[in-house]
Enzyme design. Structure first.
Site, PDB file in Angstrom:
ATOM      1  N   LYS A  70      44.616  76.099  81.805  1.00  0.00           N
ATOM      2  CA  LYS A  70      44.173  75.282  82.952  1.00  0.00           C
ATOM      3  C   LYS A  70      44.874  75.651  84.258  1.00  0.00           C
ATOM      4  O   LYS A  70      44.282  75.563  85.332  1.00  0.00           O
ATOM      5  CB  LYS A  70      44.352  73.792  82.652  1.00  0.00           C
ATOM      6  CG  LYS A  70      43.387  73.288  81.584  1.00  0.00           C
ATOM      7  CD  LYS A  70      43.505  71.792  81.393  1.00  0.00           C
ATOM      8  CE  LYS A  70      42.644  71.354  80.210  1.00  0.00           C
ATOM      9  NZ  LYS A  70      42.648  69.891  80.030  1.00  0.00           N
ATOM     10  N   GLU A  82      39.032  69.269  95.808  1.00  0.00           N
ATOM     11  CA  GLU A  82      40.253  68.519  96.137  1.00  0.00           C
ATOM     12  C   GLU A  82      40.971  68.006  94.884  1.00  0.00           C
ATOM     13  O   GLU A  82      42.200  68.090  94.769  1.00  0.00           O
ATOM     14  CB  GLU A  82      39.900  67.336  97.051  1.00  0.00           C
ATOM     15  CG  GLU A  82      41.136  66.628  97.586  1.00  0.00           C
ATOM     16  CD  GLU A  82      40.821  65.241  98.147  1.00  0.00           C
ATOM     17  OE1 GLU A  82      39.662  64.787  98.030  1.00  0.00           O
ATOM     18  OE2 GLU A  82      41.766  64.627  98.688  1.00  0.00           O
ATOM     19  N   GLY A 131      54.722  59.827  80.893  1.00  0.00           N
ATOM     20  CA  GLY A 131      54.647  61.291  80.956  1.00  0.00           C
ATOM     21  C   GLY A 131      54.464  61.757  82.385  1.00  0.00           C
ATOM     22  O   GLY A 131      53.954  61.009  83.237  1.00  0.00           O
ATOM     23  N   ALA A 132      54.911  62.972  82.657  1.00  0.00           N
ATOM     24  CA  ALA A 132      54.822  63.509  84.019  1.00  0.00           C
ATOM     25  C   ALA A 132      54.462  64.984  84.002  1.00  0.00           C
ATOM     26  O   ALA A 132      54.763  65.723  84.934  1.00  0.00           O
ATOM     27  CB  ALA A 132      56.144  63.283  84.759  1.00  0.00           C
ATOM     28  N   GLY A 134      51.258  68.034  83.017  1.00  0.00           N
ATOM     29  CA  GLY A 134      49.946  68.338  83.580  1.00  0.00           C
ATOM     30  C   GLY A 134      48.924  67.223  83.390  1.00  0.00           C
ATOM     31  O   GLY A 134      48.137  66.934  84.287  1.00  0.00           O
ATOM     32  N   ALA A 135      48.945  66.591  82.226  1.00  0.00           N
ATOM     33  CA  ALA A 135      47.966  65.545  81.944  1.00  0.00           C
ATOM     34  C   ALA A 135      48.168  64.349  82.874  1.00  0.00           C
ATOM     35  O   ALA A 135      47.209  63.762  83.380  1.00  0.00           O
ATOM     36  CB  ALA A 135      48.069  65.110  80.485  1.00  0.00           C
TER      37      ALA A 135
HETATM   38  P1  ATR Z   1      50.533  68.190  79.239  1.00  0.00           P
HETATM   39  O1  ATR Z   1      49.796  69.280  79.947  1.00  0.00           O
HETATM   40  O2  ATR Z   1      49.887  67.718  77.955  1.00  0.00           O
HETATM   41  O3  ATR Z   1      50.874  67.055  80.132  1.00  0.00           O
HETATM   42  P2  ATR Z   1      53.231  69.113  79.500  1.00  0.00           P
HETATM   43  O4  ATR Z   1      52.962  69.485  80.917  1.00  0.00           O
HETATM   44  O5  ATR Z   1      54.015  70.039  78.626  1.00  0.00           O
HETATM   45  O6  ATR Z   1      51.874  68.869  78.711  1.00  0.00           O
HETATM   46  O7  ATR Z   1      53.926  67.668  79.508  1.00  0.00           O
HETATM   47  C1  ATR Z   1      54.267  67.017  78.332  1.00  0.00           C
HETATM   48  C2  ATR Z   1      54.748  65.609  78.683  1.00  0.00           C
HETATM   49  O8  ATR Z   1      55.004  64.872  77.482  1.00  0.00           O
HETATM   50  C3  ATR Z   1      56.046  65.578  79.470  1.00  0.00           C
HETATM   51  O9  ATR Z   1      56.019  64.470  80.330  1.00  0.00           O
HETATM   52  C4  ATR Z   1      57.095  65.412  78.350  1.00  0.00           C
HETATM   53  O10 ATR Z   1      58.316  64.852  78.802  1.00  0.00           O
HETATM   54  P3  ATR Z   1      59.460  65.806  79.450  1.00  0.00           P
HETATM   55  O11 ATR Z   1      59.054  66.064  80.875  1.00  0.00           O
HETATM   56  O12 ATR Z   1      60.702  65.005  79.354  1.00  0.00           O
HETATM   57  O13 ATR Z   1      59.485  67.050  78.610  1.00  0.00           O
HETATM   58  C5  ATR Z   1      56.365  64.432  77.477  1.00  0.00           C
HETATM   59  N1  ATR Z   1      56.829  64.393  76.077  1.00  0.00           N
HETATM   60  C6  ATR Z   1      56.646  65.333  75.121  1.00  0.00           C
HETATM   61  N2  ATR Z   1      57.138  64.918  73.938  1.00  0.00           N
HETATM   62  C7  ATR Z   1      57.640  63.663  74.136  1.00  0.00           C
HETATM   63  C8  ATR Z   1      58.289  62.692  73.285  1.00  0.00           C
HETATM   64  N3  ATR Z   1      58.500  62.908  71.982  1.00  0.00           N
HETATM   65  N4  ATR Z   1      58.649  61.517  73.854  1.00  0.00           N
HETATM   66  C9  ATR Z   1      58.423  61.284  75.157  1.00  0.00           C
HETATM   67  N5  ATR Z   1      57.834  62.155  76.005  1.00  0.00           N
HETATM   68  C10 ATR Z   1      57.450  63.333  75.497  1.00  0.00           C
END
Ligand code: ATR
Length: 273
Positions: A70, A82, A131-132, A134-135
């Site tokens: 992506k 946008e 979460g922060a 890409g999604a």
């Molecule tokens: P995506 O594109 O699916 O958003 P990503 O960009 O790799 O994938 O982001 C994964 C997100 O899931 C991040 O916010 C990650 O937290 P970190 O920034 O601290 O890595 C979060 N995440 C993944 N596993 C997790 C877990 N077991 N508990 C809490 N947050 C988790």
């Protein structure tokens, strides 16, 4: 059926065999009377751009892009809508007159699922986004366009949440960030945009974030409710998985390509079974 050629589309990913997009778009085409073909293309990890060039050369009209391409799709596009620019990622490509136009329908698909299918308005609501990555980034602009009261972005790595909200400060909505341990109060809508469910893990969200009026939505889906959905349900919240978002992001892409938005209501029930 009308005369004329059949326009071709596909989903590009790695892996891509599991993708439900061909099935969903075939159902949309049947329902709207649109004549399209929609297939799958597996791209080597270092071969995404070559696959796109090949599709353009073969006269394809567009493609969906899934994991892990992506971000690369956003870089490859010659023009970005946008919402794709705000998301920093592209899930829908249109090949128009020599241009590669990149759009992102993931966020609009989530909003459509919450508002239309779950029947929950976002305007004036308090939203907790877990979460922060890409999604999470992809849903920020579509959420803000609905005028919620507040969006709190909580992430395991606090600095990533801080950086995300810095990009989305807003006149109407209070946009703030925190670590999971600092989440206080209850929310109308809690969205799990972490990838924790992939590992069958529960993000450490406090029980007090949920009430019986909360809609708890996991962007992931599977045969069973995710650990996040099970935890939210235990607190009395109404739960929803990411299957509706999947169908709605496809409907948005179909509308971009074909100029007609398929009715998704009964299809959601049919496809789930
Ligand atoms: P995506 O594109 O699916 O958003 P990503 O960009 O790799 O994938 O982001 C994964 C997100 O899931 C991040 O916010 C990650 O937290 P970190 O920034 O601290 O890595 C979060 N995440 C993944 N596993 C997790 C877990 N077991 N508990 C809490 N947050 C988790």
């Amino acid at each position: 059926m009308s005369a004329g050629t059949t326009d071709r589309y596909c989903v590009i990913g790695n892996p891509v065999a599991h993708s439900k997009s061909p099935q969903i778009h075939a159902a949309f085409a049947a329902r709207t009377g649109q004549r399209i073909e929609y297939g799958r293309r597996m791209a080597p990890l270092d071969g995404f751009a070559d696959v796109v060039r090949d599709l353009v050369a073969k006269g394809y009209k567009g493609a969906n892009v899934t994991v892990p391409f992506k971000l690369e799709a956003a870089a490859l596009a010659t023009r970005l809508e946008e919402r794709a620019r705000a998301a920093g990622a592209v899930n829908t490509l249109s090949f128009i007159d020599g241009e590669i136009v990149g759009d992102n329908t993931d966020g609009p698909g989530l909003v459509a699922d919450i508002v239309r299918n779950a029947g929950v308005a976002l305007a004036g609501k308090r939203i907790l986004l877990l979460g922060a990555g890409g999604a999470a980034r992809g849903v920020m602009l579509p959420f803000l366009q609905q005028g919620p009261q507040a969006i709190l972005v909580a992430n395991r790595t606090r600095a990533t949440a801080d950086a995300l909200v810095a990009d989305f400060q807003d006149q109407v909505t209070e946009v703030t960030s925190c670590g999971f341990e600092d989440i206080r109060g209850a929310f109308d809508i809690v969205v799990n945009a972490t990838s924790a469910s992939l590992a069958q893990a529960l993000p450490p969200v406090p029980a007090s974030a949920f009430t019986q009026d909360t809609l708890a939505l996991d962007m992931m889906y599977g045969d069973q409710p995710t650990p996040f959905m099970q935890f939210a349900a235990k607190q009395g919240a109404r739960t929803r998985d990411g299957f509706g978002m999947l169908v709605e992001q496809a409907a948005e892409a179909f509308a971009i390509w074909r100029g007609v938005r398929p009715d998704t209501h009964d299809l959601l029930t049919t496809l789930r079974s």
